[in-house]
Structures are given as structure tokens and as C-alpha cells.
Design a protein around this motif. Structure first.
Motif, PDB file in Angstrom:
ATOM      1  N   MET A   1       6.700  51.481  30.147  1.00  0.00           N
ATOM      2  CA  MET A   1       7.172  50.499  29.043  1.00  0.00           C
ATOM      3  C   MET A   1       6.968  49.014  29.563  1.00  0.00           C
ATOM      4  O   MET A   1       7.093  48.364  28.507  1.00  0.00           O
ATOM      5  CB  MET A   1       8.953  50.762  29.094  1.00  0.00           C
ATOM      6  N   LYS A   4       5.517  46.725  26.913  1.00  0.00           N
ATOM      7  CA  LYS A   4       6.161  46.328  25.582  1.00  0.00           C
ATOM      8  C   LYS A   4       7.071  45.491  25.844  1.00  0.00           C
ATOM      9  O   LYS A   4       7.762  45.160  24.854  1.00  0.00           O
ATOM     10  CB  LYS A   4       6.744  47.623  25.228  1.00  0.00           C
ATOM     11  N   GLY A  26       9.565  46.102  17.709  1.00  0.00           N
ATOM     12  CA  GLY A  26       9.847  47.244  18.542  1.00  0.00           C
ATOM     13  C   GLY A  26       9.796  46.787  20.157  1.00  0.00           C
ATOM     14  O   GLY A  26       9.668  47.663  21.048  1.00  0.00           O
ATOM     15  N   TYR A  27       9.495  45.516  20.349  1.00  0.00           N
ATOM     16  CA  TYR A  27       9.598  45.077  21.841  1.00  0.00           C
ATOM     17  C   TYR A  27      10.635  44.816  22.528  1.00  0.00           C
ATOM     18  O   TYR A  27      11.956  44.578  21.674  1.00  0.00           O
ATOM     19  CB  TYR A  27       8.691  43.627  21.910  1.00  0.00           C
ATOM     20  N   LYS A  28      10.715  45.033  23.561  1.00  0.00           N
ATOM     21  CA  LYS A  28      11.921  44.805  24.534  1.00  0.00           C
ATOM     22  C   LYS A  28      12.003  43.379  24.886  1.00  0.00           C
ATOM     23  O   LYS A  28      10.896  42.619  24.986  1.00  0.00           O
ATOM     24  CB  LYS A  28      11.895  45.705  25.638  1.00  0.00           C
ATOM     25  N   LEU A  63      13.237  49.676  12.935  1.00  0.00           N
ATOM     26  CA  LEU A  63      14.189  49.941  13.933  1.00  0.00           C
ATOM     27  C   LEU A  63      15.578  49.356  12.799  1.00  0.00           C
ATOM     28  O   LEU A  63      15.366  48.387  12.168  1.00  0.00           O
ATOM     29  CB  LEU A  63      14.200  49.262  15.060  1.00  0.00           C
ATOM     30  N   GLN A  67      19.455  48.724  16.936  1.00  0.00           N
ATOM     31  CA  GLN A  67      18.488  49.205  17.691  1.00  0.00           C
ATOM     32  C   GLN A  67      17.737  47.779  18.154  1.00  0.00           C
ATOM     33  O   GLN A  67      17.396  47.687  19.285  1.00  0.00           O
ATOM     34  CB  GLN A  67      17.502  50.108  17.455  1.00  0.00           C
ATOM     35  N   ASN A  71      17.443  45.863  21.944  1.00  0.00           N
ATOM     36  CA  ASN A  71      16.477  45.654  22.795  1.00  0.00           C
ATOM     37  C   ASN A  71      16.425  44.188  23.146  1.00  0.00           C
ATOM     38  O   ASN A  71      15.238  43.938  23.656  1.00  0.00           O
ATOM     39  CB  ASN A  71      15.165  45.881  21.997  1.00  0.00           C
TER      40      ASN A  71
HETATM   41  C1  LIG Z   1      13.922  49.551  21.224  1.00  0.00           C
HETATM   42  O1  LIG Z   1      14.718  50.509  20.837  1.00  0.00           O
HETATM   43  C2  LIG Z   1      14.474  51.749  20.111  1.00  0.00           C
HETATM   44  C3  LIG Z   1      15.417  52.563  19.446  1.00  0.00           C
HETATM   45  O2  LIG Z   1      16.462  52.084  20.427  1.00  0.00           O
HETATM   46  C4  LIG Z   1      13.411  52.152  21.053  1.00  0.00           C
HETATM   47  O3  LIG Z   1      12.673  53.799  20.375  1.00  0.00           O
HETATM   48  C5  LIG Z   1      12.252  51.503  21.363  1.00  0.00           C
HETATM   49  O4  LIG Z   1      11.380  52.024  22.302  1.00  0.00           O
HETATM   50  C6  LIG Z   1      12.850  50.209  22.200  1.00  0.00           C
HETATM   51  N1  LIG Z   1      11.631  49.451  22.536  1.00  0.00           N
HETATM   52  C7  LIG Z   1      11.464  49.400  23.814  1.00  0.00           C
HETATM   53  C8  LIG Z   1      10.329  48.550  24.099  1.00  0.00           C
HETATM   54  O5  LIG Z   1      12.277  49.903  24.559  1.00  0.00           O
END
Ligand SMILES: *[C@@H]1O[C@H](CO)[C@@H](O)[C@H](O)[C@H]1NC(C)=O
Ligand SMILES: NC(=O)c1ccc[n+]([C@@H]2O[C@H](COP(=O)([O-])OP(=O)(O)OC[C@H]3O[C@@H](n4cnc5c(N)ncnc54)[C@H](O)[C@@H]3O)[C@@H](O)[C@H]2O)c1
Length: 320
Positions: A1, A4, A26-28, A63, A67, A71
């Protein structure tokens, strides 16, 4: 991960926007600020902004609001913010000494592949990054405020920036719903502010010379030029106003040159002219103590415009 994760340094207006944009892709996102109270306020503000985006149907990405929110996290430790991040967006105040200090700290904490991106509006990339070990990983990503509704973002490499940094920065910004534009040379003000200041300079002169009132000057933009500029630039405007660009040149080049020659040297905006503009804007936009109300008025229009553009672009796509 780890590939990301994005670190955001500084949790003011711009840091919050970037955090939301990156999370929508979708990035953390891990946000750091030297003021712990700022990061707490940021989290609350982001919660409210995401709710408002959802309500207006303008949430980006696939997302859910929750969600995206989940993140985004905050930290009081710079190392935690940048550790394992592949991309770092710095959003600290617009001062060369602060930017240099922050980047010098980050420089010691990151590996050789990380992208180091600054939000600066006016400082040159070479000036911020010249002392860094990783200066070849440095780039500027200068957003337009508010970035959620004005997606153009100027990407400004220094002479020593690696080509793959430019390419990867474009990818991340596009994924985050932004529209990156490459600025090929370092020039003060990049492109957006050079254009903006050219407009301000001429508007100031026209008011100072008594040609037009400040209100009417703004009307020319809001009810004239600005309507076209909401979806096309001066070149496409010219192209469509004649039979293409060469015909535009034939018809108007002499006139444009003559008028440009009458513009005169730049002047500092100040004194009685600035006071008169201020008084006009108080009438137009309301007193400064109520400015928040007028900002909401502006944001409502920006949101509606963003929606309209999105819907029309979708129609174009469907028609293709
Ligand atoms: C962000 O959140 C979604 C759903 O909770 C998850 O599927 C996704 O992998 C997350 N992004 C990271 C980089 O964790
Ligand atoms: N506001 C705009 O319209 C706009 C538009 C485009 C770019 N920018 C640029 O974005 C950057 C940030 O602007 P902003 O409007 O978000 O400013 P801001 O004042 O809202 O936020 C700056 C944040 O940085 C924090 N900070 C200060 N020193 C720090 C440090 N050493 N380490 C970590 N955090 C620190 C502050 O506590 C604050 O939360 C500036 O370079 C600005 O020029 C701003």
C-alpha cells in the motif's frame, strides 16, 4: 500500500483542498501541520466540505464520502507524514524562508524516488529547491483557488527536475480530477498570474484615467469577456471571431498592436484610485464585515458553473 500514500504538509485552505482531491482518487493522505489546532480544524472542515460536495452531486471519484474521509488522517509528526509517501504536496505559507526550511527537513527524511511538489503561487522552483539533495525530484503544482471548482493547475519544473517527475505529477493530478498545464520555463507569476496581472494593470489604468467606473469595469468582465472565458481562452475566441487565426491576424493585428502601444508602463495599485475601487466594491459586494456572505454567493455560482460544464462535457462525450 506504500505506493499509494501522499503526504500533505500544511493544513490551511490549500492543504485541505489537496487532501480531498487526492483522497477522491483513492490515495491515502496524511496531513501534517506545525499547529495541531489547524489539523483538527482541517479534519472538521473536510468533513463539512465533503458533505456539501455530496449534496451538490460534485463528489469526485468512485469512493463514497465516508471512504474518502477515512482515507485522510492527520499527524503532529512530519516524519510520519512523509514516511512511505510516493508524493508530497507542500502547502505552507508563501514565504521563501519557510518553504526552504520545510523542504530541507523533508529532504533528509525521503528516498530518491519521491516526488516533492510545492503549491507556491509565485516563488520559482529553482529558488525553493536549489539547496536540496533531492532537487531533481522537485516540482511546483500551483492550483487555482478553489481547486475543487477551478481544476486548472500549473505544473512548473526547475531546469534540474527529472522528466519522470513531470510525467508522474501529471498522472497524480489528473487522477485527482485536476487539469494540469505544463509551464515550460520558470518565469515570475507563471502564466495564470501574469495574465491576471495584465488584466488588473489595464483595468487600474482605465479607472485612474476616468474612462470607466470600477463597477462598470467589473461588468465588462462578468457580463462580457468572462462569459466566454468560462469555457474557452482568448485564442479560441479569436479563431471563432474570424475565419480562423490567420484571418483574425489579417483583420485585427494592426489594431491590436496600436492599442497595446497605448497601454503605458505598469503602475503600483495604491492611493486614491485604490480607495475609489474599494468604495465601489463595498457597494457592489457589500461591506467587508459581511464578506463571508458574498463568498458564499460566489461559491454557489462556481458550483453551478462546475456542474454546468461537467454536464455539457458529458453531452459532448456522449455525442462522439
Ligand atoms: C481508501 O478507502 C477505500 C475504502 O475504504 C479503500 O478501498 C482504498 O484502498 C483506500 N485507499 C488506500 C490507499 O488505502
Ligand atoms: N489561497 C490561495 O488562493 C492559493 C492558491 C494557490 C496556491 N496557494 C499557495 O498555497 C500555499 C498555502 O496557502 P494557503 O492559502 O493554504 O495558506 P494558509 O495560511 O491557509 O495555510 C498554511 C498552513 O501552513 C501551516 N504551516 C506554517 N508553517 C508550517 C511549517 N513549517 N510546517 C508545516 N505547516 C506549516 C500553517 O499552520 C497553516 O495551517 C501558499 O504557498 C500559497 O501561495 C494559495
Amino acid at each position: 500500500m506504500s505506493a499509494k500514500k501522499i503526504g500533505v504538509i500544511g493544513s490551511g485552505l490549500i492543504g485541505r483542498s489537496f487532501a480531498m482531491l487526492f483522497a477522491s482518487a483513492g490515495y491515502k493522505v496524511v496531513i501534517f501541520d506545525i499547529e495541531p489546532a489547524q489539523t483538527r480544524a482541517a479534519k472538521e472542515d473536510i468533513r463539512e466540505q465533503l458533505a456539501s460536495l455530496e449534496k451538490n452531486g460534485l463528489l469526485k471519484g468512485s469512493l463514497s464520502r465516508q471512504q474518502q474521509f477515512d482515507n485522510i488522517s492527520t499527524t503532529e509528526n512530519l516524519e510520519e507524514c512523509v514516511k512511505n509517501a510516493f508524493f508530497i504536496q507542500e502547502c505552507v505559507p508563501e514565504r521563501l524562508d519557510i518553504k526552504r526550511k520545510v523542504w530541507a527537513q523533508v529532504d533528509k527524511l525521503v528516498g530518491d524516488d519521491v516526488i516533492l511538489s510545492s503549491s507556491t503561487s509565485a516563488l520559482l522552483p529553482s529558488a525553493i529547491s536549489e539547496g536540496l539533495t533531492h532537487k531533481n525530484r522537485f516540482i511546483i503544482s500551483h492550483p487555482t483557488n478553489p481547486p475543487f471548482y477551478c481544476p486548472a493547475i500549473e505544473v512548473v519544473p526547475a531546469g534540474w527536475t527529472d522528466p519522470d517527475v513531470i510525467e508522474k505529477t501529471f498522472t497524480v493530478l489528473k487522477e485527482s480530477g485536476l487539469v494540469p498545464v505544463l509551464i515550460k520555463k520558470e518565469v515570475p507569476g507563471f502564466v495564470l498570474n501574469r495574465i491576471q496581472y495584465a488584466i488588473i494593470g489595464e483595468c487600474y489604468r482605465l479607472i485612474k484615467d476616468g474612462v470607466v467606473s470600477p463597477e462598470d469595469c467589473d461588468t465588462i468582465m462578468s457580463q462580457g469577456l468572462g462569459l466566454r472565458y468560462a469555457f474557452m481562452g482568448p485564442w479560441e475566441t479569436g479563431y471563432l471571431n474570424a475565419e480562423g487565426m490567420l484571418s483574425y491576424g489579417e483583420r485585427y493585428a494592426d489594431m491590436i498592436l496600436d492599442i497595446q502601444k497605448s497601454f503605458g508602463p505598469p503602475e503600483r495599485i495604491e492611493g486614491p484610485t485604490l480607495q475609489a475601487i474599494h468604495a465601489s466594491m463595498e457597494r457592489l459586494a457589500g461591506p467587508v464585515q459581511d464578506i463571508q456572505k458574498r463568498r458564499q454567493w460566489r461559491d454557489k455560482r462556481l458550483i453551478a458553473l462546475a456542474k454546468l460544464k461537467r454536464d455539457l462535457d458529458a453531452e459532448d462525450q456522449a455525442g462522439k
